[in-house]
Design a protein around this motif. Structure first.
Motif, PDB file in Angstrom:
ATOM      1  N   MET A  12       9.503 -63.161  20.378  1.00  0.00           N
ATOM      2  CA  MET A  12      10.615 -64.069  20.168  1.00  0.00           C
ATOM      3  C   MET A  12      11.576 -63.521  19.118  1.00  0.00           C
ATOM      4  O   MET A  12      12.798 -63.580  19.291  1.00  0.00           O
ATOM      5  N   ILE A  13      11.053 -62.942  18.063  1.00  0.00           N
ATOM      6  CA  ILE A  13      11.906 -62.388  17.011  1.00  0.00           C
ATOM      7  C   ILE A  13      12.687 -61.209  17.549  1.00  0.00           C
ATOM      8  O   ILE A  13      13.884 -61.070  17.325  1.00  0.00           O
ATOM      9  N   TRP A  14      11.971 -60.340  18.256  1.00  0.00           N
ATOM     10  CA  TRP A  14      12.661 -59.159  18.819  1.00  0.00           C
ATOM     11  C   TRP A  14      13.695 -59.568  19.888  1.00  0.00           C
ATOM     12  O   TRP A  14      14.771 -58.974  19.981  1.00  0.00           O
ATOM     13  N   THR A  15      13.393 -60.590  20.628  1.00  0.00           N
ATOM     14  CA  THR A  15      14.348 -61.066  21.635  1.00  0.00           C
ATOM     15  C   THR A  15      15.584 -61.620  20.950  1.00  0.00           C
ATOM     16  O   THR A  15      16.729 -61.340  21.353  1.00  0.00           O
ATOM     17  N   LEU A  16      15.363 -62.410  19.901  1.00  0.00           N
ATOM     18  CA  LEU A  16      16.516 -62.945  19.154  1.00  0.00           C
ATOM     19  C   LEU A  16      17.306 -61.823  18.500  1.00  0.00           C
ATOM     20  O   LEU A  16      18.552 -61.828  18.494  1.00  0.00           O
ATOM     21  N   LEU A  17      16.585 -60.842  17.947  1.00  0.00           N
ATOM     22  CA  LEU A  17      17.254 -59.718  17.322  1.00  0.00           C
ATOM     23  C   LEU A  17      18.061 -58.934  18.358  1.00  0.00           C
ATOM     24  O   LEU A  17      19.227 -58.568  18.129  1.00  0.00           O
TER      25      LEU A  17
ATOM     26  N   PHE B 208      19.243 -60.114  21.123  1.00  0.00           N
ATOM     27  CA  PHE B 208      20.356 -60.971  21.528  1.00  0.00           C
ATOM     28  C   PHE B 208      21.483 -60.918  20.524  1.00  0.00           C
ATOM     29  O   PHE B 208      22.668 -60.803  20.885  1.00  0.00           O
ATOM     30  N   VAL B 209      21.157 -60.977  19.248  1.00  0.00           N
ATOM     31  CA  VAL B 209      22.176 -60.926  18.192  1.00  0.00           C
ATOM     32  C   VAL B 209      22.888 -59.584  18.211  1.00  0.00           C
ATOM     33  O   VAL B 209      24.124 -59.495  18.108  1.00  0.00           O
TER      34      VAL B 209
END
Length: 196
Positions: A36-41, A43-44
């Protein structure tokens, strides 16, 4: 650009898939904090790259397209207004041309009527002149014929008297006999002057 995101996110997706398969849950339903963190990162980062490079180009293209459409609409409106103005001018000129044509026709009709009246009047005058000339000619011919008849009557009277009397008459007797014979004849019937 999306290829860069895929390269960055690929190891995380593989790790999450292996972990989800181990537990027996669907990886889409299971929450994996690292993924989830890597996906958000990712995405950003993708949003920042898009914002820096793609959105200004897209915005510029959309603005140019909007400006082009507005210009086309304005040009079409101007063209329509010009066409309306030209149509109004055309109709006005057509109305003027029709009015001029009607005026020309009316003038021609009036001129024709005037010419016809003048021709009729001229023909009447000419006819009257011809009739008067014919009357004068007939009168002159009648007077000449009457004078000729008088001479013939006078000669016949003198000749008849000489035959009856068997002597030659003097000039004075001839004149008297001629006048008596002529006074007995009605020459007015010959000349058309007899009045009823």
């Amino acid at each position: 650009m999306f290829a860069a995101i895929d390269i960055i996110a690929a190891p995380f997706v593989l790790a999450a898939t292996e972990t989800a398969e181990d537990e027996g849950l669907n990886p889409l339903v299971r929450v994996v904090p690292g993924l989830m963190i890597w996906t958000l990162l990712a995405f950003v980062v993708a949003m920042l790259v898009l914002r820096k490079y793609a959105w200004p180009q897209i915005t510029r293209i959309l603005d140019a397209r909007q400006t082009q459409i507005e210009d086309s609409i304005d040009a079409a409106e101007r063209t329509r207004q010009e066409a309306d103005q030209l149509l109004a001018e055309y109709r006005e000129r057509l109305a003027e041309a029709r009015a001029q044509a009607d005026e020309i026709v009316a003038k021609a009709e009036r001129a024709g009527e005037v010419a016809e009246r003048e021709a009729i009047d001229a023909a009447k005058v000419k006819r009257e002149d011809l009739l008067e000339q014919t009357r004068r000619d007939i009168q002159a011919e009648t007077q000449a014929a009457i004078q000729e008849i008088r001479r013939e009557v006078a000669d016949l009277t003198v000749a008849a008297t000489e035959k009856v009397t068997r002597k030659t008459l003097s000039a004075e007797d001839q004149k008297r006999l001629v006048e008596e014979a002529l006074s007995e004849l009605d020459f007015s019937a010959l000349s058309g002057d007899r009045r009823n």
